[in-house]
Each structure stands twice: as structure tokens, then as C-alpha cells.
Design a protein around this motif. Sequence first.
Motif, PDB file in Angstrom:
ATOM      1  N   ASP A 178       0.829  -1.211   0.000  1.00 43.52           N
ATOM      2  CA  ASP A 178       0.000   0.000   0.000  1.00 43.52           C
ATOM      3  C   ASP A 178       0.863   1.260   0.000  1.00 43.52           C
ATOM      4  O   ASP A 178       0.589   2.216  -0.743  1.00 43.52           O
ATOM      5  CB  ASP A 178      -0.926   0.012   1.223  1.00 43.52           C
ATOM      6  CG  ASP A 178      -1.980  -1.092   1.176  1.00 43.52           C
ATOM      7  OD1 ASP A 178      -2.277  -1.566   0.055  1.00 43.52           O
ATOM      8  OD2 ASP A 178      -2.492  -1.470   2.238  1.00 43.52           O
ATOM      9  N   GLU A 179       1.912   1.274   0.839  1.00 39.07           N
ATOM     10  CA  GLU A 179       2.818   2.422   0.884  1.00 39.07           C
ATOM     11  C   GLU A 179       3.505   2.624  -0.457  1.00 39.07           C
ATOM     12  O   GLU A 179       3.649   3.756  -0.939  1.00 39.07           O
ATOM     13  CB  GLU A 179       3.881   2.224   1.962  1.00 39.07           C
ATOM     14  CG  GLU A 179       3.419   2.516   3.382  1.00 39.07           C
ATOM     15  CD  GLU A 179       4.585   2.482   4.353  1.00 39.07           C
ATOM     16  OE1 GLU A 179       5.540   3.281   4.178  1.00 39.07           O
ATOM     17  OE2 GLU A 179       4.552   1.657   5.280  1.00 39.07           O
ATOM     18  N   MET A 230       2.444   1.821  -3.387  1.00 38.42           N
ATOM     19  CA  MET A 230       1.522   2.350  -4.383  1.00 38.42           C
ATOM     20  C   MET A 230       1.150   3.808  -4.108  1.00 38.42           C
ATOM     21  O   MET A 230       0.879   4.567  -5.035  1.00 38.42           O
ATOM     22  CB  MET A 230       0.279   1.476  -4.460  1.00 38.42           C
ATOM     23  CG  MET A 230       0.538   0.103  -5.083  1.00 38.42           C
ATOM     24  SD  MET A 230       1.339   0.165  -6.726  1.00 38.42           S
ATOM     25  CE  MET A 230       3.097  -0.021  -6.291  1.00 38.42           C
ATOM     26  N   GLU A 231       1.164   4.214  -2.858  1.00 30.15           N
ATOM     27  CA  GLU A 231       0.942   5.635  -2.548  1.00 30.15           C
ATOM     28  C   GLU A 231       2.069   6.472  -3.144  1.00 30.15           C
ATOM     29  O   GLU A 231       1.833   7.540  -3.735  1.00 30.15           O
ATOM     30  CB  GLU A 231       0.870   5.830  -1.030  1.00 30.15           C
ATOM     31  CG  GLU A 231      -0.411   5.299  -0.399  1.00 30.15           C
ATOM     32  CD  GLU A 231      -0.382   5.362   1.124  1.00 30.15           C
ATOM     33  OE1 GLU A 231       0.594   5.956   1.661  1.00 30.15           O
ATOM     34  OE2 GLU A 231      -1.297   4.828   1.760  1.00 30.15           O
ATOM     35  N   ASN A 232       3.295   5.986  -3.004  1.00 29.67           N
ATOM     36  CA  ASN A 232       4.443   6.699  -3.569  1.00 29.67           C
ATOM     37  C   ASN A 232       4.407   6.685  -5.096  1.00 29.67           C
ATOM     38  O   ASN A 232       4.728   7.689  -5.745  1.00 29.67           O
ATOM     39  CB  ASN A 232       5.748   6.076  -3.070  1.00 29.67           C
ATOM     40  CG  ASN A 232       5.979   6.306  -1.585  1.00 29.67           C
ATOM     41  OD1 ASN A 232       5.402   7.219  -0.998  1.00 29.67           O
ATOM     42  ND2 ASN A 232       6.812   5.478  -0.980  1.00 29.67           N
ATOM     43  N   HIS A 279       1.776   6.476  -6.955  1.00 32.52           N
ATOM     44  CA  HIS A 279       0.705   7.358  -7.421  1.00 32.52           C
ATOM     45  C   HIS A 279       1.154   8.822  -7.436  1.00 32.52           C
ATOM     46  O   HIS A 279       0.792   9.589  -8.349  1.00 32.52           O
ATOM     47  CB  HIS A 279      -0.523   7.208  -6.527  1.00 32.52           C
ATOM     48  CG  HIS A 279      -1.661   8.104  -6.925  1.00 32.52           C
ATOM     49  ND1 HIS A 279      -2.317   7.991  -8.127  1.00 32.52           N
ATOM     50  CD2 HIS A 279      -2.239   9.155  -6.276  1.00 32.52           C
ATOM     51  CE1 HIS A 279      -3.261   8.915  -8.207  1.00 32.52           C
ATOM     52  NE2 HIS A 279      -3.223   9.645  -7.098  1.00 32.52           N
ATOM     53  N   ARG A 280       1.963   9.196  -6.421  1.00 34.95           N
ATOM     54  CA  ARG A 280       2.455  10.578  -6.383  1.00 34.95           C
ATOM     55  C   ARG A 280       3.415  10.853  -7.540  1.00 34.95           C
ATOM     56  O   ARG A 280       3.384  11.933  -8.135  1.00 34.95           O
ATOM     57  CB  ARG A 280       3.160  10.850  -5.050  1.00 34.95           C
ATOM     58  CG  ARG A 280       2.204  11.169  -3.908  1.00 34.95           C
ATOM     59  CD  ARG A 280       2.940  11.739  -2.712  1.00 34.95           C
ATOM     60  NE  ARG A 280       3.807  10.747  -2.081  1.00 34.95           N
ATOM     61  CZ  ARG A 280       3.409   9.923  -1.119  1.00 34.95           C
ATOM     62  NH1 ARG A 280       2.161   9.983  -0.672  1.00 34.95           N
ATOM     63  NH2 ARG A 280       4.253   9.053  -0.584  1.00 34.95           N
ATOM     64  N   PRO A 308       1.212   9.732 -11.650  1.00 34.12           N
ATOM     65  CA  PRO A 308      -0.234   9.893 -11.422  1.00 34.12           C
ATOM     66  C   PRO A 308      -1.131   9.304 -12.501  1.00 34.12           C
ATOM     67  O   PRO A 308      -2.319   9.107 -12.253  1.00 34.12           O
ATOM     68  CB  PRO A 308      -0.397  11.419 -11.344  1.00 34.12           C
ATOM     69  CG  PRO A 308       0.772  11.977 -12.089  1.00 34.12           C
ATOM     70  CD  PRO A 308       1.901  11.036 -11.815  1.00 34.12           C
ATOM     71  N   ILE A 329      -3.760   2.356 -10.789  1.00 36.23           N
ATOM     72  CA  ILE A 329      -3.391   1.373  -9.760  1.00 36.23           C
ATOM     73  C   ILE A 329      -4.609   0.517  -9.451  1.00 36.23           C
ATOM     74  O   ILE A 329      -5.545   0.937  -8.774  1.00 36.23           O
ATOM     75  CB  ILE A 329      -2.854   2.068  -8.502  1.00 36.23           C
ATOM     76  CG1 ILE A 329      -1.565   2.824  -8.872  1.00 36.23           C
ATOM     77  CG2 ILE A 329      -2.574   1.039  -7.402  1.00 36.23           C
ATOM     78  CD1 ILE A 329      -0.985   3.650  -7.749  1.00 36.23           C
ATOM     79  N   SER A 349      -3.510  -3.595  -4.634  1.00 38.78           N
ATOM     80  CA  SER A 349      -2.285  -3.989  -3.934  1.00 38.78           C
ATOM     81  C   SER A 349      -2.650  -5.008  -2.859  1.00 38.78           C
ATOM     82  O   SER A 349      -3.723  -4.943  -2.265  1.00 38.78           O
ATOM     83  CB  SER A 349      -1.594  -2.778  -3.318  1.00 38.78           C
ATOM     84  OG  SER A 349      -2.448  -2.097  -2.413  1.00 38.78           O
ATOM     85  N   ALA A 388       8.461   1.565  -1.579  1.00 39.08           N
ATOM     86  CA  ALA A 388       7.861   2.061  -0.336  1.00 39.08           C
ATOM     87  C   ALA A 388       8.830   2.923   0.467  1.00 39.08           C
ATOM     88  O   ALA A 388       8.455   3.510   1.487  1.00 39.08           O
ATOM     89  CB  ALA A 388       7.389   0.887   0.516  1.00 39.08           C
TER      90      ALA A 388
END
Length: 257
Positions: free
Chosen positions: A115-116, A118-120, A122-123, A126, A130, A133, A202
Motif C-alpha cells: 500500500d505504501e 503504491m501511494e508513492n 501514485h504521487r 499519477p 493502480i 495492492s 515504499a
Amino acid sequence: MDKLSIMGVRIDNMSMNETMDVIKDKIKNKEQYIIYTPNTEIVMMCNKDEEFMELINKSDINVPDGIGLIYASKIKKHPLKEKVAGYDLSVNMLKLANENNLKLFVVGGKPGIADEAMENVHREYPNINIAGSQHGYFKGTHLGKNGDDEELIVLDKINKAEPDILFVGFGAKKQEQWIEYNRDKINAKIIIGNGGTLDGLAGKVKRAPDIFIKLGLEWLYRLIKEPKRIKRQILLPIFMIKVVFRGKDIIKEIKEG
């Protein structure tokens, strides 16, 4: 496509650009394509584990993810074009996905890591879709639980997402076991077993500075940062000793047909 056998492990002699061209083509034609990233450590593991060697050699392509493989191929007069690091290949796939709004699903790592990551992602990218996960701590083939209900649930999530790219990061052998057992059940195009890539994305593991990478000393940087890796890193000099002192058949071309 030129191929080498390095201690019995098939290595495809392709550059990063050539590998990416194949990936683009497979996505365009909606074909499933399995990618593994063997390095020196994995080659040595395979030489003690016939099952692992068989798994590795069932991929569609094995890229040379290790400077030791590059040096060895030159010593034995069958030079590989270049190192194709699994992490770098994965990042190039992210760039491709970002440029083309492709779907990405990732599975592996400790709870929270995917999850972490994919957050990175996405930033930074963009435009990537996604699609999902999933951590790697579910009962499945990689943990000796073939066809467990938890594994079936994960497969269902992946198949409903229909990803263009699937990252599988369980670590050496476990990820290859999981992919091979489930490949006919997975509705995804590019499937890559890429080990600790999710930890890197991550931010849990930092890559070596560029100077170490350019000099082929990434392994040394990681050893300095993680001294406990010595048991794994010792395989590199052992591998090179075998290359130097064993016969020419330790590395040979694989003839097609």
C-alpha cells in the motif's frame, strides 16, 4: 534472441531497451509474458536446488540482474549486452504505465508495504491506473498452501482488475513458485517476479548511489549498510571462483531448435 546457460540457468541476452520493446509488444497484443530476474545469488541457489532451476527456466525471459553474471559472461567469451536490474526494469515499466494509463497490480511484502509503495507510485506516476495492492502474508503456494481459499481470493482480486502489469514480490523461489503454479489462472499481461522492489518503492530500502551502480559495486554498498547480508554476498566471490577455474561449459550458448 540470444540465450546463455550460466551453470544451467537460462539467461536471455537482451538489453534494457530490447526488453522494454518486448514488454510493449506483449501488452499491445494482450499476451501473457513471465519475467524473472536472476542474479549471481539466484544462480548459485539454483545449483543446489533443481526445483528452483526448473522454475526459473520456465519463464518467458530471464534478464541478467547481477554484475557478476556480466563479468562471468565476458570471462568465458560469451558477453552479455548489459546488466538489466530488476528494480530498474520495474521502474521503466512504471514509466511505461504512466505514459499509457496502464493498469498495475502489486502483490507481496509485509502488510502495509504494498500500500505504501503504491501511494508513492501514485504521487510520482499519477497516470498509472493502480488496480490493486495485496501484501504477501496470505496462505498460498508461496507458503506451501497450494490453492488455499486465501490464495483464491487474491487471484480473484487480480483477475477482476485485469492488470496490464503484475508485480509479484515474495523473494527468490517463493515468487517463482507462486507464479508458475498460478500462471494459467492469472488474467494479467506482464507478470514479473521482482523481489524487494516493493520495499524500494515504499522507501524502506535505499538504492546505492549512482557511482556504486556505475562501478558495479551496488552489492558492496548494500553490504556496508546491511552487514548481516554477508552470508548472501559471499556467494559472489564463490561464483566467480567457479567461473574462473571450471571448464568453458559452465557458460555456454543455448542453440535454438
